[in-house]
Design an enzyme around this catalytic site. Structure first.
Site, mmCIF file in Angstrom:
data_model
loop_
_atom_site.group_PDB
_atom_site.id
_atom_site.type_symbol
_atom_site.label_atom_id
_atom_site.label_comp_id
_atom_site.label_asym_id
_atom_site.label_seq_id
_atom_site.Cartn_x
_atom_site.Cartn_y
_atom_site.Cartn_z
ATOM 1 N N ASN A 1 -4.168 6.319 -1.267
ATOM 2 C CA ASN A 1 -3.830 6.879 0.107
ATOM 3 C C ASN A 1 -2.775 8.284 0.047
ATOM 4 O O ASN A 1 -2.896 9.396 0.531
ATOM 5 C CB ASN A 1 -2.617 6.067 -0.086
ATOM 6 C CG ASN A 1 -3.498 4.622 0.376
ATOM 7 O OD1 ASN A 1 -4.774 4.069 0.979
ATOM 8 N ND2 ASN A 1 -2.763 3.526 0.634
ATOM 9 N N HIS B 1 -3.587 -3.524 -5.868
ATOM 10 C CA HIS B 1 -4.097 -2.571 -4.746
ATOM 11 C C HIS B 1 -5.170 -2.437 -3.455
ATOM 12 O O HIS B 1 -5.428 -1.987 -4.423
ATOM 13 C CB HIS B 1 -2.886 -0.962 -4.258
ATOM 14 C CG HIS B 1 -4.045 -0.867 -3.139
ATOM 15 N ND1 HIS B 1 -3.826 0.860 -3.308
ATOM 16 C CD2 HIS B 1 -3.496 -0.931 -1.934
ATOM 17 C CE1 HIS B 1 -3.566 1.114 -1.906
ATOM 18 N NE2 HIS B 1 -3.929 0.071 -0.938
ATOM 19 N N GLU C 1 -7.043 -0.924 -6.808
ATOM 20 C CA GLU C 1 -5.982 0.340 -8.093
ATOM 21 C C GLU C 1 -4.200 -1.014 -8.567
ATOM 22 O O GLU C 1 -3.937 -1.519 -7.622
ATOM 23 C CB GLU C 1 -5.507 1.340 -6.598
ATOM 24 C CG GLU C 1 -4.781 2.908 -7.779
ATOM 25 C CD GLU C 1 -4.022 3.471 -5.569
ATOM 26 O OE1 GLU C 1 -4.696 3.034 -4.574
ATOM 27 O OE2 GLU C 1 -3.911 4.482 -6.203
ATOM 28 N N SER D 1 0.929 -1.460 -0.742
ATOM 29 C CA SER D 1 -0.301 0.225 -0.035
ATOM 30 C C SER D 1 0.911 1.231 -0.113
ATOM 31 O O SER D 1 -0.069 2.732 -0.528
ATOM 32 C CB SER D 1 -0.565 -0.003 1.238
ATOM 33 O OG SER D 1 -0.478 -0.703 2.254
HETATM 34 P P1 NAD Z 1 -0.693 -9.555 7.817
HETATM 35 O O1 NAD Z 1 0.103 -9.340 9.110
HETATM 36 O O2 NAD Z 1 -2.308 -10.011 8.600
HETATM 37 O O3 NAD Z 1 -0.325 -10.627 6.633
HETATM 38 C C1 NAD Z 1 0.862 -10.627 5.678
HETATM 39 C C2 NAD Z 1 1.162 -12.377 5.718
HETATM 40 O O4 NAD Z 1 2.163 -12.502 5.723
HETATM 41 C C3 NAD Z 1 1.220 -13.115 7.679
HETATM 42 O O5 NAD Z 1 0.810 -13.986 7.296
HETATM 43 C C4 NAD Z 1 2.569 -13.785 7.338
HETATM 44 O O6 NAD Z 1 2.598 -14.948 7.913
HETATM 45 C C5 NAD Z 1 2.777 -13.833 6.157
HETATM 46 N N1 NAD Z 1 4.399 -13.536 5.466
HETATM 47 C C6 NAD Z 1 5.850 -12.590 6.042
HETATM 48 N N2 NAD Z 1 6.527 -13.131 5.778
HETATM 49 C C7 NAD Z 1 6.162 -14.480 4.718
HETATM 50 C C8 NAD Z 1 6.905 -14.743 3.582
HETATM 51 N N3 NAD Z 1 8.445 -14.668 3.606
HETATM 52 N N4 NAD Z 1 6.199 -16.125 2.707
HETATM 53 C C9 NAD Z 1 5.171 -15.848 2.954
HETATM 54 N N5 NAD Z 1 4.137 -15.191 4.020
HETATM 55 C C10 NAD Z 1 5.026 -14.629 4.702
HETATM 56 O O7 NAD Z 1 -0.775 -8.222 6.486
HETATM 57 P P2 NAD Z 1 -1.829 -7.545 5.794
HETATM 58 O O8 NAD Z 1 -2.180 -7.268 6.766
HETATM 59 O O9 NAD Z 1 -2.293 -8.637 5.432
HETATM 60 O O10 NAD Z 1 -0.979 -6.868 5.277
HETATM 61 C C11 NAD Z 1 -0.378 -7.449 3.379
HETATM 62 C C12 NAD Z 1 0.519 -6.893 2.698
HETATM 63 O O11 NAD Z 1 -0.980 -5.772 1.999
HETATM 64 C C13 NAD Z 1 1.237 -5.393 2.713
HETATM 65 O O12 NAD Z 1 2.073 -4.664 1.635
HETATM 66 C C14 NAD Z 1 0.158 -4.269 3.524
HETATM 67 O O13 NAD Z 1 0.918 -2.733 3.120
HETATM 68 C C15 NAD Z 1 -0.804 -4.112 2.091
HETATM 69 N N6 NAD Z 1 -1.940 -3.648 2.454
HETATM 70 C C16 NAD Z 1 -2.492 -3.961 3.475
HETATM 71 C C17 NAD Z 1 -3.696 -3.275 3.415
HETATM 72 C C18 NAD Z 1 -4.417 -3.244 4.581
HETATM 73 O O14 NAD Z 1 -5.751 -1.996 5.322
HETATM 74 N N7 NAD Z 1 -4.291 -3.692 5.997
HETATM 75 C C19 NAD Z 1 -4.710 -2.383 3.264
HETATM 76 C C20 NAD Z 1 -3.950 -2.679 1.195
HETATM 77 C C21 NAD Z 1 -2.611 -3.497 1.424
#
Ligand code: NAD
Length: 724
Positions: free
Chosen positions: A508, A458, A470, A437
């Site tokens: 964002n 995104h 996006e 993001s």
């Molecule tokens: P999260 O912490 O809930 O999930 C991340 C997952 O990735 C975890 O299950 C973790 O175990 C796994 N992981 C970490 N390293 C790993 C690896 N090397 N191999 C395999 N799995 C691995 O995070 P999230 O909120 O789901 O966010 C994930 C991505 O999405 C980020 O890049 C974040 O910026 C983006 N994002 C988040 C949001 C939001 O509102 N939370 C919105 C849009 C985008």
């Protein structure tokens, strides 16, 4: 081309079948209205025809009025709109009276609406004019009047008929909120008369026509002694309803959606007069709303342009590349959500996480959502099982080999993302997308061995609810990757925008200044209630402080630290950080911590603004005017959107407007920041921006593009026009 056909059977029952050629869903066009009118005349005048079934040859009855027709009517001016609306009333009234003698009411022919599935807008107003509505028990069907959501209201008699049928109070959720129901709920809510097994729909309709008596054809409001359920405005009970409704509408719309109050006026005034006069009153208010810039802007953005983007207005001209096998890496909140919506769309998904347990947890997240759908009868248990079998949790990247698209949603850490990218690319030749993001795509693509096949997709949180996606082109992203991402979004039935790479992309980038301005105001000593209410009265769904609480303050802290590290001395938001870090240091991290700018109870329910704010951020004296606070909150967003266009992040203002409303809830009544700027006028916007810049700093300085447009008297939709 025919939209409606009439067939008759030996018993003298005519079936008028709606089947718009070349479309999967019926919508009513001007030509369709004329055709239906002709067929109704024929059925009523032909002595061999005893009764009529109105139905559809498609799985659904109708999606509503073709809103392009409304856009055309609007262009014709006020009299053309009023005449068009009145001719609709004439047709529906003809169906309702069905040839009966005006006085006795005798001699009419029974007309029944048989709805196989979804019936929306005019697709329900038309049945409401029939003598009976029978719906097939199709749990996927949606029945209702969603007009209010695009800034209009049911203007083909739906408003007047439903209030007379149900009473103002019972009709309110359908009219004022655009509530949609499945057939069973529509029956208990009083929208339809009967729900039958789908295979018996037509035979039941036939039986009803054959058995109908003359009394069955007279609507309550056409019968002697009619009294409106719940009472008219001058009845004591009705009085309570109307006073309450008026307060509720003003509270919910904050006065920025003229359609809701116009509809209420039509209901109130209509309740005091005979039915045909009430229809005329409804037509007058409806005309007023169709001529209001708000409805024109909402229809253009939320219907016409949204649909154009969904149909691939900005898709490179390449062969279809629908996703067959999706890989998702990272089964956390976002990854699990992406896997879930893909499986629902029929796509095979391999869901990878660092441990098998974490990957399984991701699939369980989908299962929980599916269980909810089953318990609400939105899905059958078989469909749930079939959907779940499409998601295979795994840890071994070799399982990604057959994928044609991979989306990573691992931690927001460039090193973790780099490692995942390398491993995924070694295992599969798929197009590789990141759900980051905040991190620039071009920088993340540096480790890629195929940067032309590297792209940003995104999603917004929660993935199953948020309609916008996006798509971000990195410097080296090839058109094939863009086409693939767009095809994927189309499969998910979401709305895409395609933007170029820059810090925070588009959505964002614009929402962060809004949140920051809220914190700045607080830091300056502006009353937090003034900040929040000013935003809500602009039509923002959430005030900035509430939105920060929802997304969490530690996320804000993380973003602030990363931005400061990237920008160094040029970092402009130290005064914001003073507020943000002060809250975070006290552990007030937002909703998830049950403590933020707001106070929460044990169960996490938001109570009100935190009383400690007054001590932490002492109030300034005097307080700024409401308008001043509103201007700051609005202009920081609009100016940022204009900068995104000026810098080439946005390439299509339609995406700017659709993305703003669907992505961060930018005042939907306005039609989006560019539609708002056009309505206000470039010169007035530029002048106000200069005033704000002089008082509050260079973040409000008008971008050169805006100043240029102001000097030339141009509008965004003229200068950057694209065909719909
Ligand atoms: P999260 O912490 O809930 O999930 C991340 C997952 O990735 C975890 O299950 C973790 O175990 C796994 N992981 C970490 N390293 C790993 C690896 N090397 N191999 C395999 N799995 C691995 O995070 P999230 O909120 O789901 O966010 C994930 C991505 O999405 C980020 O890049 C974040 O910026 C983006 N994002 C988040 C949001 C939001 O509102 N939370 C919105 C849009 C985008």
């Amino acid at each position: 081309m025919t939209d409606f056909t009439l067939t008759t059977d030996p018993d003298g029952i005519a079936t008028i079948t709606w089947d718009v050629q070349g479309k999967s869903m019926n919508v009513l066009s001007l030509a369709g209205i004329a055709e239906l009118d002709g067929l109704v005349d024929r059925a009523l005048s032909d002595p061999a025809i005893k009764g009529v079934i109105l139905t559809s040859a498609k799985p659904d009855f109708a999606g509503g009025m073709d809103l392009k027709v409304i856009a055309q009517m609007q262009a014709g001016g006020v009299q053309a709109v009023f005449d068009g609306v009145m001719s609709m009333h004439k047709l529906l009234r003809k169906i309702e009276r069905a040839g009966m003698d005006a006085k006795t009411p005798r001699g009419g022919k029974p007309i029944v609406a048989a709805l196989p599935g979804t019936a929306l807008g005019i697709g329900l107003e038309l049945p409401l004019a029939c003598h009976r509505i029978i719906a097939a028990d199709n749990p996927r069907a949606k029945i209702g009047l969603p007009e209010i959501k695009v800034g209009i209201f049911p203007g083909a008699g739906g408003t007047t008929r439903l209030t007379r049928k149900l009473g103002a109070l019972a009709a309110a959720p359908f009219l004022l909120e655009g509530k949609l129901s499945d057939p069973k709920a529509a029956k208990s809510g009083g929208l339809v008369d009967e729900v039958v097994a789908p295979e018996t729909l037509l035979s039941r309709a036939r039986d009803w026509v054959l058995a109908a008596t003359e009394a069955d054809l007279v609507k309550p409001w056409d019968a002697a002694g009619y009294k409106m359920p719940g009472g008219t405005p001058y009845h004591p009970a009705g009085f309570m309803t109307f006073v309450g409704a008026s307060a509720m509408v003003t509270g919910q719309t904050m006065g920025v959606y003229p359609a809701a109050s116009a509809m209420l006026s039509a209901v109130y005034e209509g309740a005091l007069v005979p039915f045909d006069t009430a229809l005329k009153i409804e037509a007058r208010w409806f005309t007023k709303i169709l001529m209001d810039p708000t409805s024109a802007a909402m229809i253009r953005t939320l219907f016409i342009n949204k649909e154009a983007l969904e149909k691939g207005a900005n898709r490179p001209a390449l062969p279809d590349s629908a996703v067959r096998h999706l890989g998702v890496i990272g089964a956390g909140m976002m990854g699990a959500g992406i896997a879930h919506v893909a499986a629902l769309a029929g796509i095979t998904v391999t869901l990878i996480d660092a441990t098998q347990e974490a990957a399984e947890r991701g699939r369980a997240q989908s299962e929980a959502l599916l269980d909810k759908a089953v318990s609400r009868r939105k899905m059958t248990p078989e469909k749930k099982a079939e959907t779940l079998t499409r998601i295979t949790p795994a840890t071994d990247y070799a399982a990604l080999a057959p994928c044609d698209l991979i989306v990573e949603a691992v931690f927001e850490d460039p090193a973790v993302k780099a490692d995942v990218t390398r491993r995924a690319e070694a295992a599969s030749g798929a197009i590789f997308a990141t759900n980051t993001s905040t991190l620039p795509i071009t920088a993340l693509a540096k480790v890629s061995v195929r940067p032309d096949r590297f792209i940003g997709i995104h999603f917004f949180s929660p993935v199953d609810k948020m309609a916008l996606v996006e798509i971000i082109r990195g410097k080296q992203t090839a058109p094939e990757a863009v086409a693939k991402a767009l095809d994927f979004v189309r499969q998910l039935r979401k709305t895409p925008i395609v933007v170029n790479d820059a810090r925070f992309f588009y959505a964002n980038r614009c929402i962060i200044p809004y949140l920051n301005e809220g914190m700045r105001l607080l830091g300056e000593g502006v009353a937090p209630a003034l900040v929040e209410n000013a935003a809500r009265m602009l039509g923002m769904p959430l005030g900035p402080l509430q939105l920060i609480d929802e997304t969490s303050l530690d996320l804000g802290v993380k973003i602030a630290r990363a931005t400061r590290a990237a920008m160094g001395d040029a970092y402009p938001d130290a005064d914001v950080d003073a507020v943000l870090f002060r809250m975070a240091d006290q552990g007030r991290l937002g909703k998830k911590a049950k403590a933020g700018f707001y106070a929460y109870d044990e169960g996490g329910k938001r109570l009100g603004l935190w009383s400690g704010l007054a001590e932490t951020f002492p109030l300034a004296n005097p307080q700024p005017a409401l308008k001043e606070v509103q201007n700051r909150l609005l202009y920081v967003q609009v100016l940022e959107a204009i900068r995104a266009l000026e810098q080439g992040v946005l390439t299509d203002i339609r995406e700017g407007d659709v993305g703003a409303i669907l992505g961060w809830g930018f005042a939907p009544w306005s039609g989006g920041p560019f539609a708002w700027a056009d309505r206000t006028g470039a010169e007035a916007v530029a002048r106000m921006a200069e005033t704000l810049a002089a008082a509050h700093g260079p973040r409000f300085a008008p971008p050169a593009l805006l100043s240029d447009m102001a000097a030339r008297g141009e509008s965004f939709y003229r200068r950057f026009a694209r065909a719909a």
